[in-house]
Design a protein around this motif. Structure first.
Motif, mmCIF file in Angstrom:
data_model
loop_
_atom_site.group_PDB
_atom_site.id
_atom_site.type_symbol
_atom_site.label_atom_id
_atom_site.label_comp_id
_atom_site.label_asym_id
_atom_site.label_seq_id
_atom_site.Cartn_x
_atom_site.Cartn_y
_atom_site.Cartn_z
ATOM 1 N N ASN A 101 0.828 -1.205 0.000
ATOM 2 C CA ASN A 101 0.000 0.000 0.000
ATOM 3 C C ASN A 101 0.865 1.258 0.000
ATOM 4 O O ASN A 101 0.527 2.267 -0.638
ATOM 5 C CB ASN A 101 -0.922 -0.004 1.221
ATOM 6 C CG ASN A 101 -1.987 -1.101 1.109
ATOM 7 O OD1 ASN A 101 -2.353 -1.497 0.000
ATOM 8 N ND2 ASN A 101 -2.465 -1.603 2.246
ATOM 9 N N GLU A 102 1.982 1.176 0.724
ATOM 10 C CA GLU A 102 2.864 2.339 0.730
ATOM 11 C C GLU A 102 3.599 2.478 -0.596
ATOM 12 O O GLU A 102 3.849 3.589 -1.062
ATOM 13 C CB GLU A 102 3.871 2.210 1.869
ATOM 14 C CG GLU A 102 3.230 2.275 3.246
ATOM 15 C CD GLU A 102 4.248 2.097 4.349
ATOM 16 O OE1 GLU A 102 5.448 1.922 3.996
ATOM 17 O OE2 GLU A 102 3.871 2.119 5.517
ATOM 18 N N LYS A 103 3.964 1.325 -1.211
ATOM 19 C CA LYS A 103 4.709 1.379 -2.468
ATOM 20 C C LYS A 103 3.811 1.724 -3.645
ATOM 21 O O LYS A 103 4.247 2.382 -4.604
ATOM 22 C CB LYS A 103 5.390 0.017 -2.704
ATOM 23 C CG LYS A 103 6.404 0.040 -3.828
ATOM 24 C CD LYS A 103 7.156 -1.276 -3.880
ATOM 25 C CE LYS A 103 8.227 -1.247 -4.958
ATOM 26 N NZ LYS A 103 8.968 -2.521 -5.021
ATOM 27 N N TYR A 104 2.559 1.247 -3.600
ATOM 28 C CA TYR A 104 1.605 1.522 -4.675
ATOM 29 C C TYR A 104 0.402 2.252 -4.062
ATOM 30 O O TYR A 104 -0.668 1.654 -3.827
ATOM 31 C CB TYR A 104 1.158 0.223 -5.352
ATOM 32 C CG TYR A 104 2.308 -0.694 -5.735
ATOM 33 C CD1 TYR A 104 3.180 -0.338 -6.743
ATOM 34 C CD2 TYR A 104 2.500 -1.908 -5.085
ATOM 35 C CE1 TYR A 104 4.237 -1.170 -7.094
ATOM 36 C CE2 TYR A 104 3.550 -2.742 -5.435
ATOM 37 C CZ TYR A 104 4.417 -2.364 -6.436
ATOM 38 O OH TYR A 104 5.450 -3.175 -6.783
ATOM 39 N N PRO A 105 0.522 3.515 -3.769
ATOM 40 C CA PRO A 105 -0.553 4.237 -3.048
ATOM 41 C C PRO A 105 -1.800 4.469 -3.883
ATOM 42 O O PRO A 105 -2.883 4.703 -3.334
ATOM 43 C CB PRO A 105 0.119 5.565 -2.679
ATOM 44 C CG PRO A 105 1.197 5.733 -3.695
ATOM 45 C CD PRO A 105 1.676 4.357 -4.023
ATOM 46 N N LEU A 106 -1.714 4.401 -5.206
ATOM 47 C CA LEU A 106 -2.863 4.702 -6.056
ATOM 48 C C LEU A 106 -3.670 3.469 -6.427
ATOM 49 O O LEU A 106 -4.628 3.572 -7.207
ATOM 50 C CB LEU A 106 -2.382 5.376 -7.346
ATOM 51 C CG LEU A 106 -1.640 6.708 -7.176
ATOM 52 C CD1 LEU A 106 -1.181 7.235 -8.522
ATOM 53 C CD2 LEU A 106 -2.537 7.734 -6.489
ATOM 54 N N LEU B 193 -3.669 8.873 -13.302
ATOM 55 C CA LEU B 193 -4.146 7.638 -13.940
ATOM 56 C C LEU B 193 -2.985 6.886 -14.614
ATOM 57 O O LEU B 193 -2.897 5.653 -14.549
ATOM 58 C CB LEU B 193 -5.237 7.959 -14.964
ATOM 59 C CG LEU B 193 -6.616 8.335 -14.399
ATOM 60 C CD1 LEU B 193 -7.548 8.770 -15.521
ATOM 61 C CD2 LEU B 193 -7.224 7.130 -13.660
ATOM 62 N N LYS B 194 -2.097 7.616 -15.261
ATOM 63 C CA LYS B 194 -0.923 6.973 -15.868
ATOM 64 C C LYS B 194 -0.051 6.327 -14.801
ATOM 65 O O LYS B 194 0.430 5.192 -14.962
ATOM 66 C CB LYS B 194 -0.117 8.006 -16.647
ATOM 67 C CG LYS B 194 -0.805 8.506 -17.895
ATOM 68 C CD LYS B 194 0.092 9.507 -18.626
ATOM 69 C CE LYS B 194 -0.596 10.040 -19.883
ATOM 70 N NZ LYS B 194 0.250 11.014 -20.605
ATOM 71 N N ASP B 195 0.128 7.048 -13.667
ATOM 72 C CA ASP B 195 0.921 6.468 -12.584
ATOM 73 C C ASP B 195 0.256 5.229 -12.010
ATOM 74 O O ASP B 195 0.929 4.256 -11.638
ATOM 75 C CB ASP B 195 1.132 7.502 -11.480
ATOM 76 C CG ASP B 195 2.027 8.643 -11.942
ATOM 77 O OD1 ASP B 195 2.748 8.436 -12.944
ATOM 78 O OD2 ASP B 195 1.995 9.717 -11.321
#
Length: 724
Positions: free
Chosen positions: A383-388, A401-403
């Motif tokens: 969750n911290e590495k992929y927050p989105l 959105l791209k991120d």
């Protein structure tokens, strides 16, 4: 062997006075030179010249006559072979002839500023005037001889044997020489050249034919059949068969008489070392050594594993200590604090701790599945590495959105690698368990375990070979009567599916107008064809992997096991059989039918493709060519037939020649065939006796005649042999 300089050395002496003639028998095989009145020539050597390069200096040297094998190692003879001044029996290479005469005069001792001795030199019957004039030019212009006499070698031999009562004044001389055979009739002691005849067959062809037959019979020993060795075998073993057809049948039936006539030539042969099977003690000793080496390797691997565990344990302790220090630092000062340690953030430090922990557990052999707490920690790290990832798309900007898509791709890839790693770990655990079970079975009953492993290896090996045969050759079906294999039977399942799609499309769309591609579903065909359905061909075969495992296992437990090398298969697989090693019998050269088959070409030249008459028919041809037809003269000629020349030494020549001439002459004709006293040297001895006569210079062609009358006068030049 001799090295000849083109400049003759100046000396103050000559062996003989200038009035003593020099006698030269210039044969196509051997060159003989000596002084008139003697019975033996002073110098005899092969009539060839070779000009190799010295390996050290690169200087070109001239070698006249026979080669000394001990000296030839210093010279490079690959670019220069032996050359003869003769074409058939006619001299045409006078540059080579000059080398030979230089060497001959030097060895004879007549090597002053010029040759002041008259010279008698032999030539063939009906020698072309061009060759005779060039020889006269060479002797007069280069050597300055006072006079030259040209005579026929066969005529000198006949006259010499006539002096010793071997033959009569009227007769025929048959001279099978080196490259040609001559027949010359004699009437009242003089040769009648209008009745002479010649065939282009001689001892050279007999030797070359023997060399070819032995090379074809024993191709793996062809380098040993040199021309010189074939010449020695001809002189030692060849003979003339009384009846060629009967002799052939004798050897075809394999009778005892044929076995007695067979000769054997044993080549040097060294038996190959025999492989002795190892004894039980040797097998046990090798097994003990192998077990000791394995134990040493296991100890080294265990020591390396413990060292690695200690190293990772120390690293993990250092990372935990660093993490505790990071907890005591404020959030804004963390990057500055970690700048010297090589980590950019707290998350990267925690990720490294997780990886090192997993590696340490793997090295210690602990279970790989982590507790729920670690899973929760991993989720929190994700969750911290992929927050989105858990954020709805409605509240995100286009850049976010791209991120988010990029984070989804990275997360999916990482999860795939994690699953593959877990699968490999499970396979390794399963493999370890299977190895432990097999080891227990081997310890319980080693013999039955070995038999079972050998049976499994044989079964898997047969499957692998069957697959390879199907892949390369295929298997014929019931409809294929000829045993041929179609291309479709050699294709994989994916390739056959592609061909089916293409065939179906061509059949459905080929009847009318070509409308393929107008509909969207047509393009699905390309998608199906572009799929990578060849996984079964690209991935390693499970049978091959199993075969490798069984091979390595059998090598550990069975000292006698020999792994089958790829390419060694049975004859049914279509492979070529292995070459049989040569034995002692292969090094034994059998000379049977070749003993009389090679000399037979003297009587039947058509055996080697020469469409000319044989030796026996030449006598009848010479008699028919005589200008006067008298029965008494023909009988006198056939009652004194002299054989001379090197081939006359072959056993059985006299009997075969008498039989052949009797068949072409009228019944009751007197026929007497005799051999010269010495068929090789009688020509030179006859020439020596002729040159010793006081009237010798009456037949000479002097230097004055050469300058006044020219070379054309040699057309009608002919000596009278009745001086002998």
């Amino acid at each position: 062997m001799a090295f000849v300089s083109r400049i003759r050395r100046q000396t103050d002496y000559n062996t003989y006075p200038s009035s003593i003639p020099i006698v030269i028998d210039n044969g196509a095989s051997y060159f003989r030179i000596g002084w008139a009145g003697e019975t033996e020539p002073r110098v005899v050597f092969r009539n060839i010249v070779q000009r190799p390069r010295h390996k050290a200096t690169g200087e070109t040297v001239t070698i006249v006559g026979d080669q000394d094998p001990a000296m030839m190692k210093y010279f490079d003879c690959t670019r220069s072979g032996p050359r003869s001044p003769f074409d058939s029996n006619v001299v045409y290479q006078f540059e080579i002839m000059e080398y030979i005469l230089d060497f001959a005069f030097d060895r004879l001792g007549a090597n002053g500023s010029g040759i002041d001795h008259p010279i008698l030199i032999t030539e063939c019957a009906c020698n072309p005037v061009q060759s005779r004039s060039k020889m006269a030019e060479l002797l007069f212009e280069t050597y300055g001889v006072p006079a030259v006499v040209f005579g026929v070698d066969a005529a000198f031999s006949y006259k010499y044997n006539q002096l010793h009562g071997i033959c009569k004044k009227d007769g025929i001389v048959l001279c099978p020489g080196f490259t040609t055979t001559h027949a010359i009739p004699f009437v009242d002691g003089e040769p009648i050249y209008k009745g002479s005849c010649r065939t282009n067959i001689g001892g050279y062809h007999v030797t070359d034919y023997l060399k070819q037959l032995l090379s074809l019979k024993y191709p793996f020993h062809s380098s040993r059949f040199t021309w010189e060795k074939a010449e020695d075998l001809k002189l030692e073993h060849c003979y003339i068969a009384p009846d060629y057809a009967s002799e052939i049948r004798l050897f075809q039936e394999g009778t005892k008489e044929a076995e007695e006539k067979t000769r054997y030539w044993q080549l040097p042969w060294i038996p190959p070392p025999t492989e002795v099977p190892p004894s039980e003690e040797e097998i046990a000793r090798k097994a003990a050594i192998r077990e000791k080496q394995g134990q040493r390797l296991r100890e080294m691997a265990e020591a390396k594993r413990l060292s690695k565990i200690n190293e990772m344990d120390n690293q993990l302790t250092s990372l935990h200590f660093l993490l505790k220090q990071v907890d005591q630092v404020e959030e804004d000062d963390i990057p500055t604090f970690l700048s010297d340690t090589g980590y950019a953030s707290r998350q990267e430090l925690e990720s490294t701790i997780t990886k090192v922990t997993q590696s340490l557990r793997k090295a210690r052999g602990e279970p790989k599945n982590e507790p729920a707490e670690s899973e929760e920690n991993t989720d929190s790290l994700n969750n911290e590495k992929y927050p989105l990832m858990n954020v709805p798309d409605d509240i995100l900007t286009p850049e976010q959105l791209k991120d988010k898509r990029r984070q989804m791709f990275l997360k999916t890839t990482a999860e795939g690698r994690l699953r593959a790693r877990q699968k490999r770990n499970e396979e390794e655990l399963e493999k370890e368990k299977r190895n432990e079970l097999e080891e227990e079975r081997r310890r319980e009953n080693p013999e039955s375990y070995l038999v079972e492993m050998q049976a499994q290896y044989k079964e898997v090996l047969e499957r692998v070979e069957q697959k390879k045969r199907l892949k390369t050759n295929g298997s014929s079906n019931g409809n294929n009567k000829s045993g041929g294999v179609g291309r479709g039977e050699r294709l994989s399942a994916a390739q056959r599916e592609r061909m089916r799609l293409l065939t179906t499309a061509a059949f459905d769309r080929g009847k009318g107008e070509d409308t393929f591609g107008t509909r969207d579903e047509d393009w699905q065909l390309y998608k199906l064809m572009s799929k990578d359905n060849d996984d079964d061909d690209e991935q390693p075969d499970s049978d091959e992997a199993e075969l490798a495992r069984l091979s390595s296992r059998l090598q550990e437990i069975d000292p006698k096991f020999v792994q089958k090398v790829e390419g060694e298969s049975s004859q049914t697989s279509g492979e070529m059989p292995r070459v049989r090693p040569l034995t002692e019998e292969d090094y034994k050269i059998v000379i049977g039918i070749e003993r009389f088959r090679c000399p037979e070409i003297l009587f039947h030249p058509n055996l080697i493709g020469i469409d000319q008459v044989g030796l026996d028919e030449m006598a009848g041809t010479s008699i028919r060519r005589l200008p006067h037809d008298e029965k008494e003269l023909e009988e006198r000629l056939t009652s004194s037939i002299l054989m001379t020349g090197g081939c006359s030494l072959l056993p059985g020549m006299k009997e075969r020649l008498e039989c052949g001439i009797r068949m072409i002459r009228p019944c009751g004709s007197p026929i007497d065939v005799v051999r010269a006293m010495d068929p090789v040297l009688d020509a030179w001895r006859g020439a020596s006796a002729f040159a010793a006569n006081l009237n010798f210079l009456g037949n000479a062609f002097t230097k004055t005649d050469y300058y006044e009358k020219g070379e054309d006068w040699l057309r009608k030049y002919q000596i009278r042999y009745n001086y002998l």
